[in-house]
Design an enzyme around this catalytic site. Sequence first.
Site, mmCIF file in Angstrom:
data_model
loop_
_atom_site.group_PDB
_atom_site.id
_atom_site.type_symbol
_atom_site.label_atom_id
_atom_site.label_comp_id
_atom_site.label_asym_id
_atom_site.label_seq_id
_atom_site.Cartn_x
_atom_site.Cartn_y
_atom_site.Cartn_z
ATOM 1 N N ASP A 68 0.796 -1.223 0.000
ATOM 2 C CA ASP A 68 0.000 0.000 0.000
ATOM 3 C C ASP A 68 0.835 1.284 0.000
ATOM 4 O OD1 ASP A 68 -2.620 0.326 -0.369
ATOM 5 O OD2 ASP A 68 -3.153 0.622 1.742
ATOM 6 N N HIS A 101 30.303 -1.337 -2.397
ATOM 7 C CA HIS A 101 28.921 -0.844 -2.391
ATOM 8 C C HIS A 101 28.325 -0.926 -0.982
ATOM 9 C CE1 HIS A 101 28.336 -1.415 -7.012
ATOM 10 N NE2 HIS A 101 29.116 -0.403 -6.700
ATOM 11 N N ASP A 133 30.829 8.396 -0.525
ATOM 12 C CA ASP A 133 30.514 8.423 -1.962
ATOM 13 C C ASP A 133 29.046 8.810 -2.054
ATOM 14 O OD1 ASP A 133 30.010 7.942 -4.638
ATOM 15 O OD2 ASP A 133 30.962 5.963 -4.681
ATOM 16 N N ASP A 168 28.289 12.614 -8.767
ATOM 17 C CA ASP A 168 28.819 11.359 -8.226
ATOM 18 C C ASP A 168 30.192 11.681 -7.662
ATOM 19 O OD1 ASP A 168 29.519 8.773 -7.684
ATOM 20 O OD2 ASP A 168 29.530 8.084 -9.766
ATOM 21 N N HIS A 202 37.960 -2.078 -9.597
ATOM 22 C CA HIS A 202 36.948 -1.469 -10.461
ATOM 23 C C HIS A 202 37.620 -0.572 -11.499
ATOM 24 C CE1 HIS A 202 37.196 2.431 -8.311
ATOM 25 N NE2 HIS A 202 37.190 1.756 -7.186
ATOM 26 N N HIS A 244 33.254 6.247 -15.622
ATOM 27 C CA HIS A 244 32.020 5.909 -16.339
ATOM 28 C C HIS A 244 31.392 7.217 -16.799
ATOM 29 C CE1 HIS A 244 29.657 7.086 -12.751
ATOM 30 N NE2 HIS A 244 30.507 6.384 -12.032
ATOM 31 N N HIS A 287 25.309 6.069 -13.760
ATOM 32 C CA HIS A 287 26.144 5.314 -14.709
ATOM 33 C C HIS A 287 25.472 5.569 -16.048
ATOM 34 C CE1 HIS A 287 27.997 2.369 -11.568
ATOM 35 N NE2 HIS A 287 28.276 3.623 -11.335
ATOM 36 N N GLU A 330 37.732 8.136 -10.818
ATOM 37 C CA GLU A 330 37.534 7.647 -9.456
ATOM 38 C C GLU A 330 38.416 6.454 -9.069
ATOM 39 O OE1 GLU A 330 33.799 5.475 -8.880
ATOM 40 O OE2 GLU A 330 33.135 6.233 -10.823
ATOM 41 N N TYR A 352 42.035 -0.472 -1.944
ATOM 42 C CA TYR A 352 41.243 -1.140 -0.901
ATOM 43 C C TYR A 352 42.075 -2.286 -0.325
ATOM 44 C CZ TYR A 352 37.986 1.408 -3.815
ATOM 45 O OH TYR A 352 37.379 2.400 -4.552
ATOM 46 N N ARG A 373 38.986 6.089 -1.822
ATOM 47 C CA ARG A 373 38.601 6.383 -3.212
ATOM 48 C C ARG A 373 38.433 7.892 -3.308
ATOM 49 N NH1 ARG A 373 34.880 3.114 -3.640
ATOM 50 N NH2 ARG A 373 32.946 4.248 -3.296
ATOM 51 N N GLU A 390 36.844 10.637 -6.119
ATOM 52 C CA GLU A 390 36.048 10.652 -7.357
ATOM 53 C C GLU A 390 35.586 12.062 -7.673
ATOM 54 O OE1 GLU A 390 32.311 8.452 -7.099
ATOM 55 O OE2 GLU A 390 32.242 8.340 -9.293
#
Length: 442
Positions: free
Chosen positions: A41, A246, A263, A274, A353, A357, A364, A387, A391, A409, A411
């Site tokens: 709902d 992620h 991020d 981004d 990675h 992009h 993306h 970016e 790690y 990172r 970016e």
Amino acid sequence: MKPNSNLPELDRALRRTRLFETLKDGLLVLRAPPLRMHANDVESRHRPDADFYYLTAFPEPDAVAIFDGSADRERFVLFVQPRDPTHETWTGPQAGVEGAVETFGADAAYPMSEFDGRLAERIANSGALYHALGHDTDFDQRLLKLANQGWARRLRNQSGRSRSILDPRPMLHEMRLHKTDEEILWLRRSAEIGAAAHRRAMAETRPGLWEHEIEALLEYEFRRAGTRGWAYPSIVAAGSHATILHYTANDGQLGTDDLLLVDAGCDLDLHCSDITRTWPISNDPPAPQRKVHEAVLQAQLAAIAAVRPGATIEMIHQRALEVLCEHLLSWGCLKGSLEAVLCDGTYKPFYMHRTSHWLGLDVHDVGAYEVDGNPRPLKPGMVLTVEPGLYFSPRCEEAPEAFRGIGVRIEDDVVVTAEGCEVLTRDAPKDLDGMLNLRSGR
Ligand code: GLY
Ligand code: MN
Ligand code: MN
């Protein structure tokens, strides 16, 4: 005055003119999907399909736009939900059929209930039929049925025409990949708002806060500036959470000796930013954190310096990799020559990675990365991220113990210019001193 109302209106009529030049006598059908349910709902907030919105600006769900290159009149037609007083009482004003013409510039508009009845005739009279299959299988089936009806109605002299449903995405995404000056103004503003949110988060960071408190600050700034909110779920990752690419749980606490990787970017009428920054929680980070941060910053600056017309995303990635691998070799995390490490990909446990992009109405963003099987040369007006990161999983045995659990990172969003590139997200500092200087009492 509404926030961001000083930005220019985007010229969708011009986009449609350009579309028709490629479409020739074809018929393009774009779908704005019905609302999805978030929970029982409770409806999800609607984000328009980016291709549909790019050409129409129509913000409501459950509509169809057709672009009929074979028609003399009624070339751009919207099928929409008719205005319904009960619906408007519960969820607000609708454009309706009148608004679809008056506000959104359709040549004609009809209630969605008339779509099936009107489409077969158009299919009969047009050339190729374009529709992106696979998003909504019920709609795909419906369109296939209408296509068969339309093709069966064709006269004998039309029998040489295409009876296939062709993918419009290469055509549309080629347009979206090349941003106009006006589109860049929107992306620059989205980047400025995103950068301001990062600055606020940097200024307010202190040990003992929770990741979700930083997340809330960022998203407060996004909404306060009049954007739709986050462009993707914000990643606020303290300590070893930063080694999870992620990570979105954002439920950890900020420890004194941790780095914080953020991020996060916003969605300004679908124009996405981004941004990633990684900063220390204490005012005086330990040496291993400084080393890793410095290595990633050097790689990122070298990669940005490689962005120019004629360069490729692959070249930018290679430039970042060279710098990262030189550092990984110097720390003993990798063995062998730089060439061998780059060729064999032994860096992948630490950098898994890609560096860039496309960025635009999707974070993306769409657009082919290769042309004729080769990496695509950049042109002015293309927008991309840069970016790189490093790690060191807490379980990784190849790295010095002091590095384990560190993730960094950095970016930025950049637009290719005639000479090189402009960093749209430059308002967010990325060197350690620049970030720490935002903190009061330092
Ligand atoms: N925030 C998603 C990405 O950096 O690609
Ligand atoms: Mn990105
Ligand atoms: Mn990102």
